[in-house]
Design a protein around this motif. Structure first.
Motif, mmCIF file in Angstrom:
data_model
loop_
_atom_site.group_PDB
_atom_site.id
_atom_site.type_symbol
_atom_site.label_atom_id
_atom_site.label_comp_id
_atom_site.label_asym_id
_atom_site.label_seq_id
_atom_site.Cartn_x
_atom_site.Cartn_y
_atom_site.Cartn_z
ATOM 1 N N VAL A 189 35.546 35.066 -21.674
ATOM 2 C CA VAL A 189 36.461 36.040 -22.271
ATOM 3 C C VAL A 189 35.761 36.679 -23.472
ATOM 4 O O VAL A 189 35.671 36.059 -24.543
ATOM 5 C CB VAL A 189 37.777 35.368 -22.725
ATOM 6 C CG1 VAL A 189 38.761 36.418 -23.225
ATOM 7 C CG2 VAL A 189 38.385 34.550 -21.600
ATOM 8 N N PRO A 190 35.246 37.897 -23.324
ATOM 9 C CA PRO A 190 34.505 38.515 -24.440
ATOM 10 C C PRO A 190 35.335 38.648 -25.720
ATOM 11 O O PRO A 190 34.806 38.460 -26.820
ATOM 12 C CB PRO A 190 34.136 39.895 -23.877
ATOM 13 C CG PRO A 190 34.109 39.704 -22.386
ATOM 14 C CD PRO A 190 35.218 38.734 -22.109
ATOM 15 N N ALA A 191 36.613 38.943 -25.592
ATOM 16 C CA ALA A 191 37.453 39.147 -26.779
ATOM 17 C C ALA A 191 37.567 37.889 -27.627
ATOM 18 O O ALA A 191 37.734 37.966 -28.846
ATOM 19 C CB ALA A 191 38.840 39.615 -26.361
ATOM 20 N N LEU A 192 37.451 36.713 -26.975
ATOM 21 C CA LEU A 192 37.530 35.445 -27.691
ATOM 22 C C LEU A 192 36.166 34.788 -27.868
ATOM 23 O O LEU A 192 36.055 33.791 -28.582
ATOM 24 C CB LEU A 192 38.443 34.472 -26.929
ATOM 25 C CG LEU A 192 39.912 34.846 -26.787
ATOM 26 C CD1 LEU A 192 40.636 33.811 -25.927
ATOM 27 C CD2 LEU A 192 40.576 34.952 -28.150
ATOM 28 N N ASP A 193 35.151 35.340 -27.185
ATOM 29 C CA ASP A 193 33.837 34.690 -27.123
ATOM 30 C C ASP A 193 34.009 33.242 -26.673
ATOM 31 O O ASP A 193 33.524 32.303 -27.298
ATOM 32 C CB ASP A 193 33.129 34.742 -28.476
ATOM 33 C CG ASP A 193 31.679 34.248 -28.380
ATOM 34 O OD1 ASP A 193 31.093 34.326 -27.276
ATOM 35 O OD2 ASP A 193 31.142 33.769 -29.393
ATOM 36 N N GLU A 194 34.724 33.064 -25.560
ATOM 37 C CA GLU A 194 35.116 31.732 -25.098
ATOM 38 C C GLU A 194 35.025 31.644 -23.575
ATOM 39 O O GLU A 194 35.347 32.598 -22.868
ATOM 40 C CB GLU A 194 36.554 31.442 -25.549
ATOM 41 C CG GLU A 194 37.122 30.112 -25.122
ATOM 42 C CD GLU A 194 36.639 28.957 -25.990
ATOM 43 O OE1 GLU A 194 35.541 29.061 -26.563
ATOM 44 O OE2 GLU A 194 37.377 27.961 -26.099
ATOM 45 N N MET B 55 43.700 40.986 -20.023
ATOM 46 C CA MET B 55 42.574 40.311 -20.684
ATOM 47 C C MET B 55 41.318 40.448 -19.819
ATOM 48 O O MET B 55 41.297 40.037 -18.664
ATOM 49 C CB MET B 55 42.904 38.829 -20.897
ATOM 50 C CG MET B 55 41.811 38.045 -21.591
ATOM 51 S SD MET B 55 42.335 36.387 -22.086
ATOM 52 C CE MET B 55 42.793 35.666 -20.515
ATOM 53 N N GLN B 56 40.281 41.030 -20.367
ATOM 54 C CA GLN B 56 39.035 41.219 -19.637
ATOM 55 C C GLN B 56 38.274 39.901 -19.545
ATOM 56 O O GLN B 56 38.142 39.169 -20.534
ATOM 57 C CB GLN B 56 38.157 42.256 -20.336
ATOM 58 C CG GLN B 56 36.840 42.532 -19.613
ATOM 59 C CD GLN B 56 35.940 43.475 -20.397
ATOM 60 O OE1 GLN B 56 36.302 43.922 -21.480
ATOM 61 N NE2 GLN B 56 34.774 43.763 -19.854
ATOM 62 N N LYS C 20 40.003 29.173 -31.342
ATOM 63 C CA LYS C 20 40.322 30.357 -30.560
ATOM 64 C C LYS C 20 41.823 30.500 -30.321
ATOM 65 O O LYS C 20 42.334 31.607 -30.163
ATOM 66 C CB LYS C 20 39.603 30.306 -29.207
ATOM 67 C CG LYS C 20 38.112 30.031 -29.281
ATOM 68 C CD LYS C 20 37.350 31.148 -29.970
ATOM 69 C CE LYS C 20 35.848 30.851 -29.947
ATOM 70 N NZ LYS C 20 35.052 31.930 -30.574
ATOM 71 N N GLN C 21 42.528 29.384 -30.249
ATOM 72 C CA GLN C 21 43.955 29.379 -29.909
ATOM 73 C C GLN C 21 44.673 28.345 -30.782
ATOM 74 O O GLN C 21 45.236 27.373 -30.286
ATOM 75 C CB GLN C 21 44.103 29.049 -28.421
ATOM 76 C CG GLN C 21 45.366 29.549 -27.776
ATOM 77 C CD GLN C 21 45.349 29.340 -26.276
ATOM 78 O OE1 GLN C 21 44.620 28.517 -25.729
ATOM 79 N NE2 GLN C 21 46.179 30.102 -25.581
#
Length: 224
Positions: free
Chosen positions: A17-22, A1-2, A163-164
């Motif tokens: 976390v860019p993938a989640l925008d979080e 995870m980036q 997000k989760q």
């Protein structure tokens, strides 16, 4: 995870976390949020009862912020702390080293203890201090066996419900209710109505509290 390191408004670091925008913590201040939500509303009332050890369960070890602040508080407490934390995606060592963790600490001399939090073995109890016992548990919460009627405080610090979503279900809160000792306090930054309804459906007594900087409200629940 980036992930990307970001500085929050109180000068402490968080991860984005860019993938989640979080973000892992509030951009209004990572430390002030943790102190307000988890220590102030959860740990301190539990410590005031005088029971030792205070058994803490954290959902989401992440950067180790809640853990190191709890460890730091244990240095001046009259009770011991047994700290369990569940994390499905442990962060890589290079990410941890980039966090400028000294900004988390009232006493910079504790930086070595912060490092020990992250280098401690997973899935076994590790005494970091005479009165602070750490157990980091890898894997999904839903698949983790937790002792019944055990915990005095639960830090619920998962990513936001949108997000989760699998972490914010009635089934999860029923699992935590079973693991909670009578009088246990569950605290979270989240104030969504759906979250509170799921807690109530699982048996928790729910209350609204003033939130940390940047948030009007937060949630605390207790097991009667």
């Amino acid at each position: 995870m980036q992930v990307e390191v970001r500085t929050t408004q109180d000068g402490s670091s968080t991860l984005y976390v860019p993938a989640l925008d979080e973000h892992y913590h509030s951009t209004h201040g990572a430390v002030q949020e943790a102190v307000h939500v988890y220590l102030g509303a959860g740990l301190e009332p539990a410590m005031a009862k005088g029971k030792s050890p205070v058994r803490v369960l954290e959902i989401g070890f992440g950067t180790g912020l809640n853990a190191v602040l709890t460890l730091q508080r244990s240095l001046t407490a009259t009770v011991a702390v047994a700290y369990d934390t569940v994390e499905k995606y442990p962060l890589a060592p290079d990410v941890i080293s980039s966090l400028q963790a000294e900004r988390y600490l009232l006493n910079p001399e504790l930086l070595s203890l912060y490092e020990q939090l992250h280098t401690a073995a997973w899935d076994e109890a590790v005494p970091l201090l005479p009165r602070f016992l750490l157990r980091k548990i890898t894997g999904a919460l839903q698949e983790t066996h937790l002792a019944s009627n055990h915990y005095d405080v639960i830090y619920f610090d998962a990513f936001a419900p949108e997000k989760q979503p699998d972490m914010w279900t009635e089934e999860v809160f029923a699992q935590l209710y079973e693991a909670a000792a009578p009088g246990c306090l569950l605290t979270s930054y989240c104030a969504k109505g759906s979250f509170r309804r799921s807690l109530k459906a699982a048996g928790w007594l729910v209350e609204k509290l003033p939130g940390p900087a940047g948030k009007r409200e937060m949630t605390r629940a207790s097991k009667q």
